[in-house]
Design an enzyme around this catalytic site. Sequence first.
Site, short mmCIF file in Angstrom:
data_model
loop_
_atom_site.label_atom_id
_atom_site.label_comp_id
_atom_site.label_asym_id
_atom_site.label_seq_id
_atom_site.Cartn_x
_atom_site.Cartn_y
_atom_site.Cartn_z
N ASP A 260 0.83 -1.21 0.00
CA ASP A 260 0.00 0.00 0.00
C ASP A 260 0.86 1.26 0.00
OD1 ASP A 260 -2.73 -0.61 -0.04
OD2 ASP A 260 -2.75 -1.18 2.06
N GLU B 264 -4.27 7.13 2.57
CA GLU B 264 -4.72 6.39 3.74
C GLU B 264 -3.55 5.98 4.63
OE1 GLU B 264 -7.37 2.39 4.63
OE2 GLU B 264 -6.74 2.81 2.59
N ASP C 261 -6.25 6.19 -2.56
CA ASP C 261 -6.35 4.91 -1.85
C ASP C 261 -5.50 3.93 -2.65
OD1 ASP C 261 -6.90 2.60 -0.50
OD2 ASP C 261 -9.04 2.98 -0.31
N ILE D 116 -4.38 0.73 -2.41
CA ILE D 116 -4.96 -0.58 -2.73
C ILE D 116 -6.24 -0.71 -1.92
CG2 ILE D 116 -4.69 -3.11 -2.67
CD1 ILE D 116 -1.68 -2.74 -2.96
N ASP D 117 -7.37 -0.46 -2.58
CA ASP D 117 -8.65 -0.55 -1.90
C ASP D 117 -9.11 -2.01 -1.91
OD1 ASP D 117 -10.98 0.73 -0.64
OD2 ASP D 117 -12.06 0.03 -2.39
N THR E 75 -8.06 -4.30 0.61
CA THR E 75 -6.82 -5.00 0.92
C THR E 75 -7.07 -6.45 1.32
OG1 THR E 75 -6.05 -2.88 1.78
CG2 THR E 75 -4.65 -4.77 2.18
N ASP F 141 -11.73 6.86 -0.38
CA ASP F 141 -12.54 5.79 -0.97
C ASP F 141 -13.49 6.33 -2.05
OD1 ASP F 141 -11.75 3.52 0.64
OD2 ASP F 141 -12.83 4.46 2.30
#
Length: 400
Positions: free
Chosen positions: A54, A79, A153, A155-156, A158, A317
């Site tokens: 991330d 994030e 974001d 890696i949404d 995860t 997000d």
Amino acid sequence: MSDILQELLRVSEKAANIARACRQQEALFQLLIEEKKEGEKNKKFAVDFKTLADVLVQEVIKENMQNKFPGLGKKIFGEESNEFTNDLGEKIIMRLCPTEEETVALLSKVLNGNKLASEALAKVVHQDVFFSDPALDSVEINIPQDILGIWVDPIDSTYQYIKGSADITPNQGIFPSGLQCVTILIGVYDIQTGVPLMGVINQPFVSQDLHTLRWKGQCYWGLSYLGTNIHSLLPPVSARNNSETQSRVTQNPSSEGSHPFSAVISTSEKETIKGALSRVCGERIFPAAGAGYKSLCVVLGLVDIYIFSEDTTFKWDSCAAHAILRAMGGGMVDLKECLGRNPDSGLGLPQLVYHVGNEGAAGVDQWANKGGLIAYRSEKQLETFLSCLLQHLAPVATHT
């Protein structure tokens, strides 16, 4: 200003390459496998690997944008914190170094000397990526760089990324879980008004070659600024008239007893909302993982609405999808405010904004979409949906 959007597309693809490499390269995949073992204190590396992936994605986006557009890197918010502590208690700030060798050395510190994994990761991080959309070449639009802020974001979803399921069957084109629900989200907003201006959603895992097991992805974008609205899903002109006619037809409920709407929801959605939705949408309710992916389902027209009543999505997000939906004539609104709003008041819909935090909140909570959200493609359709939903929520509310 399409050059900023072109660069965001390129860095999103670079980020997607990092996400894919972690699943496809053996040295990195072994670290992901480690993540699946719960309750084991004997860690082979200093930090959970998903967080490192991330952070690397986030730092790559920051560094690349800063190099191309000096000053912009400082206005990219995400994030993840980029500070790690290794087994020796050393604090390490994760960043993209000028050379591949320096990045290898830094990664080795974080990964407790795992040179193989550090080299594999550094290689993909420093790899050049050529990626653009010719549709943007002809766009001439001037947005002052000093009004731009960016939410990322990296890696949404995860959990789905770590779990790595590749064999999930979609329901009417919508994946309830699996790698397809993983997205990389980059949203650009106006720091003065909070209005989303540009969005990029990169879906790294769309289709897999069964022979090589390599994944291919897909990238979607939108731009909405001062009356200019363009996006990557615009059909050819010849097909456009038909699709506009079609969308007008679907906006009108065909009969009193029919279910004209479809919605994508979180698996953790409240029972009261699910109950009301079932009366509005019938069986056309689709649970799915990942806020970014659920928003993408609306962008792609797989559903009419993405509704979420909790306060556990954040600005990073929603900003990217919100910008794309704006470019399409839709948007993203605060659910709680919508439910308490008088439609005859003449006030506009309570769109989410991205430049101010929640008063009195600390940490990540200050950036939560605290009233929940609804993502939609058509304002007229949203108004009809809300009036139907309110009818069915009202009797439920009186019994609680």
